[in-house]
Design an enzyme around this catalytic site. Structure first.
Site, PDB file in Angstrom:
ATOM      1  N   VAL B  99     103.205  56.244  61.383  1.00 31.42           N
ATOM      2  CA  VAL B  99     103.816  56.614  62.718  1.00 31.42           C
ATOM      3  C   VAL B  99     102.717  56.749  63.687  1.00 31.42           C
ATOM      4  CG1 VAL B  99     105.379  58.284  63.968  1.00 31.42           C
ATOM      5  CG2 VAL B  99     105.857  57.631  61.424  1.00 31.42           C
ATOM      6  N   CYS B 100     103.118  56.298  64.808  1.00 27.33           N
ATOM      7  CA  CYS B 100     101.882  56.987  65.876  1.00 27.33           C
ATOM      8  C   CYS B 100     100.546  56.081  65.633  1.00 27.33           C
ATOM      9  CB  CYS B 100     101.899  58.056  66.120  1.00 27.33           C
ATOM     10  SG  CYS B 100     101.352  58.998  67.784  1.00 27.33           S
ATOM     11  N   THR B 101      99.458  56.866  65.989  1.00 25.16           N
ATOM     12  CA  THR B 101      98.297  56.382  65.554  1.00 25.16           C
ATOM     13  C   THR B 101      97.914  56.341  64.012  1.00 25.16           C
ATOM     14  OG1 THR B 101      97.265  58.422  66.048  1.00 25.16           O
ATOM     15  CG2 THR B 101      97.149  56.799  67.819  1.00 25.16           C
ATOM     16  N   GLY B 102      98.832  56.640  63.347  1.00 29.64           N
ATOM     17  CA  GLY B 102      98.526  56.410  61.808  1.00 29.64           C
ATOM     18  C   GLY B 102      98.316  54.903  61.462  1.00 29.64           C
ATOM     19  N   ALA B 149     106.036  53.351  66.751  1.00 30.12           N
ATOM     20  CA  ALA B 149     105.548  53.832  67.880  1.00 30.12           C
ATOM     21  C   ALA B 149     105.108  55.261  67.951  1.00 30.12           C
ATOM     22  CB  ALA B 149     106.301  53.317  69.025  1.00 30.12           C
TER      23      ALA B 149
END
Lengths: 211, 211
Positions: B99-102, B149
């Site tokens: 998720v996200c910048t993961g 995202a």
């Protein structure tokens, strides 16, 4: 400003973290997770533990109170320490809020008598026991009392209240940074939209749980 | 099945809790929060701490890996212990997700080379450094790699993957029980929808942060 998010054994994780991630981005505010005792508090699945950094007694005058719900709410209805804290903090809070069945705790504390309020769709009728008028809306404002529907609705509540307190621009910035542009893969998030057999199944189970 | 959700210092809370509350409702599955060391791990605001119940070393073969993002992701890009764990668990996982910048951590571990992927809108271009092809979609499947995202998109990712694994009916049941019928008070959750000055302001800041 100080925002206190209440934790108790078997709370629902997203009920608490939705408002934390949105309302908790209020500028110059301190968000603190509180519980009867400090330390990790386990959620309803048993797999998530969030730390209560302060006890209820250590946070006597928060500006915003957020009460999540979850299966553990039933036991808390008898917790005089928590109910007393809800009543006492309410005398000075700017906003007293809940997500999901957290509104039943506000009700049990006597704070929703004569007010419009909401809760998890399975628990809406229970609000009447406390003199509240349940509505089917997702986020309900009645004066300084703000109640949200089930679990994920705390995100909408958090953003809405953030906008009221800090202005639309700030709330929009938080919505943009959390990329809250929801695209659920199904359209089953409310009882009038979900497959009827699922609604019936959960209503049958909840008659037992909420009796 | 075992679902491992990774925690690291300064992760973003909702990145982790969105998939927990949805995908974590997979029947007969164990969800475990993991980190380099066990114990409470602080989020980016400093106000939320989630307990890592097991160390990375104690969870060598999860079926599903979930990697959240957050400002702390930058430091983790240099964390050989975490990157090695991501590579090793990926050799046996059924699903490797972020998720996200993961997704930048999956990229840094070499897992997204030649794959379509997504990330927080501010970090999309960084994916190219790792040979990935960034897309503007909210949830991206490429084989067993699933990237979402920014922040709140982990809820959509969790429900989508839950449907793939357990069937549409189960995912719809979880959507209904979490009352995921989003009604954001604004329509600013994506850069093409938000006020342009906010998008520019955050892009300017991120050029510094992600340089």
């Amino acid at each position: 400003m100080q925002i206190a998010i209440v934790l108790f054994d078997r709370f629902t994780g997203l009920d608490a973290v939705g408002p934390y991630e949105t309302l908790g981005r209020l500028p110059d505010a301190e968000t603190v997770f509180v519980a009867e005792r400090t330390g990790p508090v386990r959620s309803d699945t048993g797999n998530l533990a969030i730390t209560a950094d302060k006890s209820l007694a250590e946070v006597p005058r928060p500006d915003v109170v957020v009460v999540p719900g979850g299966p553990g709410q039933t036991a808390q209805m008898e917790n005089a320490t928590l109910l007393d804290w809800l009543r006492t903090t309410d005398t000075t809070s700017a906003w007293t809020t809940s997500v999901c069945t957290g509104s039943l705790l506000l009700g049990a504390a006597g704070l929703l008598d004569g007010r419009r309020a909401t809760s998890h769709w399975l628990a809406l009728d229970v609000l009447k026991r406390f003199g509240a008028e349940p509505t089917g809306e997702r986020v309900v404002f009645d004066g300084k009392y703000v109640t949200a529907a089930g679990v994920s609705s705390g995100i909408d509540m958090g953003l809405t209240l953030l906008g009221r307190i800090a202005g639309d621009g700030h709330a929009q910035a938080v919505q943009l940074l959390t990329e809250y542009d929801p695209q659920p893969p199904y359209d089953a998030g409310a009882p009038h939209k979900a497959p009827a057999h699922l609604v019936e199944e959960f209503r049958a189970k909840s008659r037992f749980l909420l009796a």
